[in-house]
Design an enzyme around this catalytic site. Structure first.
Site, PDB file in Angstrom:
ATOM      1  N   HIS A 113       4.149   2.578  12.906  1.00  0.00           N
ATOM      2  CA  HIS A 113       3.159   3.514  13.442  1.00  0.00           C
ATOM      3  C   HIS A 113       3.723   4.307  14.621  1.00  0.00           C
ATOM      4  O   HIS A 113       2.974   4.755  15.485  1.00  0.00           O
ATOM      5  CB  HIS A 113       1.865   2.803  13.855  1.00  0.00           C
TER       6      HIS A 113
ATOM      7  N   ASP B  52       3.572  -6.739   3.660  1.00  0.00           N
ATOM      8  CA  ASP B  52       3.107  -5.751   4.632  1.00  0.00           C
ATOM      9  C   ASP B  52       3.072  -6.317   6.055  1.00  0.00           C
ATOM     10  O   ASP B  52       2.165  -6.034   6.819  1.00  0.00           O
ATOM     11  CB  ASP B  52       1.708  -5.260   4.235  1.00  0.00           C
TER      12      ASP B  52
ATOM     13  N   HIS C 276       0.825  -1.213   0.000  1.00  0.00           N
ATOM     14  CA  HIS C 276       0.000   0.000   0.000  1.00  0.00           C
ATOM     15  C   HIS C 276       0.858   1.261   0.000  1.00  0.00           C
ATOM     16  O   HIS C 276       1.952   1.286   0.566  1.00  0.00           O
ATOM     17  CB  HIS C 276      -0.991   0.005   1.161  1.00  0.00           C
TER      18      HIS C 276
ATOM     19  N   ASP D 242       6.320   1.106   6.429  1.00  0.00           N
ATOM     20  CA  ASP D 242       4.974   0.545   6.327  1.00  0.00           C
ATOM     21  C   ASP D 242       4.175   1.437   5.393  1.00  0.00           C
ATOM     22  O   ASP D 242       3.603   2.423   5.829  1.00  0.00           O
ATOM     23  CB  ASP D 242       4.342   0.476   7.717  1.00  0.00           C
TER      24      ASP D 242
ATOM     25  N   GLU E 277      -4.922   1.867   2.870  1.00  0.00           N
ATOM     26  CA  GLU E 277      -4.913   0.629   3.651  1.00  0.00           C
ATOM     27  C   GLU E 277      -5.053   0.918   5.134  1.00  0.00           C
ATOM     28  O   GLU E 277      -5.684   0.158   5.873  1.00  0.00           O
ATOM     29  CB  GLU E 277      -3.605  -0.134   3.377  1.00  0.00           C
ATOM     30  N   GLU E 278      -4.463   2.032   5.556  1.00  0.00           N
ATOM     31  CA  GLU E 278      -4.435   2.360   6.981  1.00  0.00           C
ATOM     32  C   GLU E 278      -5.788   2.804   7.516  1.00  0.00           C
ATOM     33  O   GLU E 278      -5.970   2.918   8.729  1.00  0.00           O
ATOM     34  CB  GLU E 278      -3.387   3.450   7.250  1.00  0.00           C
TER      35      GLU E 278
ATOM     36  N   ASP F 104      -0.159   4.381   1.154  1.00  0.00           N
ATOM     37  CA  ASP F 104      -0.397   5.359   2.218  1.00  0.00           C
ATOM     38  C   ASP F 104       0.382   5.045   3.478  1.00  0.00           C
ATOM     39  O   ASP F 104       0.785   3.906   3.719  1.00  0.00           O
ATOM     40  CB  ASP F 104      -1.887   5.464   2.538  1.00  0.00           C
TER      41      ASP F 104
END
Length: 373
Positions: A342, A161, A74, A104, A137-138, A76
């Site tokens: 994150h 991922d 992904h 990520d 995706e997030e 984003d």
């Protein structure tokens, strides 16, 4: 065969690109250029329009012999992701300052691009490769959800991922349900006549005290993550809103956990003369593959060929993998070595970035050999 300097430079170049969820336009343009340079057929779907973002999923197709196989990551990132300054220290790539790194999932993208470069430069045999770089995706896996699988005849897919080391694969991921609770009491002046009010906060607190929050058992979790309500300190709180979630590898247990939450909250609200409204949203379905499953065995063979430690594991997080399996595309999530994602402490080891590209290149070779047997 991996060009180590190229993959590291591409990764560093990409993490500097601002691409929070639904604002992936600059990243999308970059990847369109890269895929076209590699000679792929490239198009952008309407996922951006569907989800009110500024870019859609970017899809590249490299025709080959054999089945259609998807590789996906992904575009984003979570925030804070503006003005990321990547640095390399002690073999690790990390951010300098108060931002995430963005490995990520730009580490996954870098590995896929490097795989394509090696295939093209060395004229390697390969199945038809469908490359999907998804948006959002997030936030509820929106890009993958909007992907139109009917345009393809995908045999299976590999998502890059996961935080495991290259050579690891996620064999099981949970079902995930979001729950919104609204406790409705009665407003009154908090200083003059509080007894005429019904505090939504008090009622909610009583209900929450009866819930088992956190890890329910080895398969199931429950969390209440967002709470808001009230307008002033001199008003008995009339409404309180809570947003939570439950996850479980067992769909039946998930349902039972949600039912328990609703029952306790409804009964408590009635006990104190309040009301409860609630809303449930299935975020995604789970999946569970045995280690004898074809996809898992392909990953193991590729890892064994490279002498990478192989590990098939269960993880409590979701990914685009959940969505594609729900769509009927057998898909697994591959470890790429992301660490502390994150967070502003996020990093990835250079070796893991390189090994991720090695692994998927070997996967392509394994799949191509299977086709010609």
């Amino acid at each position: 065969m991996i060009n180590e300097e190229r993959i590291i430079n591409k990764f560093i170049e990409m993490v500097k690109i601002y691409s929070p969820s639904l604002e992936e336009r600059e990243m999308a343009n970059y990847l369109i250029g890269e895929l076209k340079k590699l000679g792929l057929e490239v198009y952008e779907d309407n996922a951006g329009e569907i989800n009110k973002g500024n870019a859609g999923n970017i899809i590249g197709i490299l025709k080959g012999d054999g089945p259609e196989v998807m590789f996906s990551s992904h575009m984003d990132t979570v925030t804070p992701c503006k003005n990321i300054i990547p640095i390399i220290k002690d073999g690790k790539i990390m951010s300098k300052g108060d931002t995430i790194l963005g490995g990520d999932d730009k580490a996954g993208i870098a590995a896929i691009l490097e795989m394509l470069y090696i295939i093209k430069e060395n004229n390697l045999k390969h199945p038809t490769l469908v490359i999907v770089f998804s948006i959002a995706e997030e936030i509820r896996l929106l890009g993958a959800t909007s992907f139109d699988e009917s345009k393809f005849n995908l045999k299976y897919g590999f998502i890059l991922d996961s935080s495991g080391k290259p050579g690891s694969v996620v064999k099981q991921a949970p079902y995930h349900e979001q729950i919104k609770l609204k406790f409705i009491g009665k407003a009154a002046h908090a200083g003059i006549e509080p007894e005429k009010g019904i505090s939504a906060l008090y009622v909610a607190a009583k209900a929450i005290s009866k819930l088992n929050i956190g890890r329910i058992d080895e398969e199931t979790t429950l969390n209440l993550g967002i709470i808001n309500g009230g307008h002033a300190t001199n008003i008995v709180m009339e409404e309180l809103n809570i947003v939570g979630e439950s996850r479980s590898f067992d769909e039946k247990k998930l349902g039972e956990t949600i039912e328990t939450v609703i029952e306790i909250c409804q009964n408590t609200a009635e006990e104190y003369g309040a009301k409860l409204d609630y809303e449930l949203t299935r975020e995604y379905d789970g999946f569970n593959f045995s280690e004898d499953y074809e996809l898992i065995k392909l990953v193991k063979q590729a890892a064994d060929n490279l002498k990478f430690p192989f590990k098939a594991e269960s993880l409590g997080g979701g990914s685009d993998t959940n969505v594609y399996n729900k769509k009927g595309i057998d898909t697994v999530n591959l470890g790429i070595g992301m660490s502390k994602v994150h967070s502003t402490s996020e990093y990835i080891e250079k070796e893991d970035l390189i090994n991720s590209a090695e692994l998927i290149l070997e996967l392509v070779k394994v799949i191509s050999n299977d086709v010609t047997k």
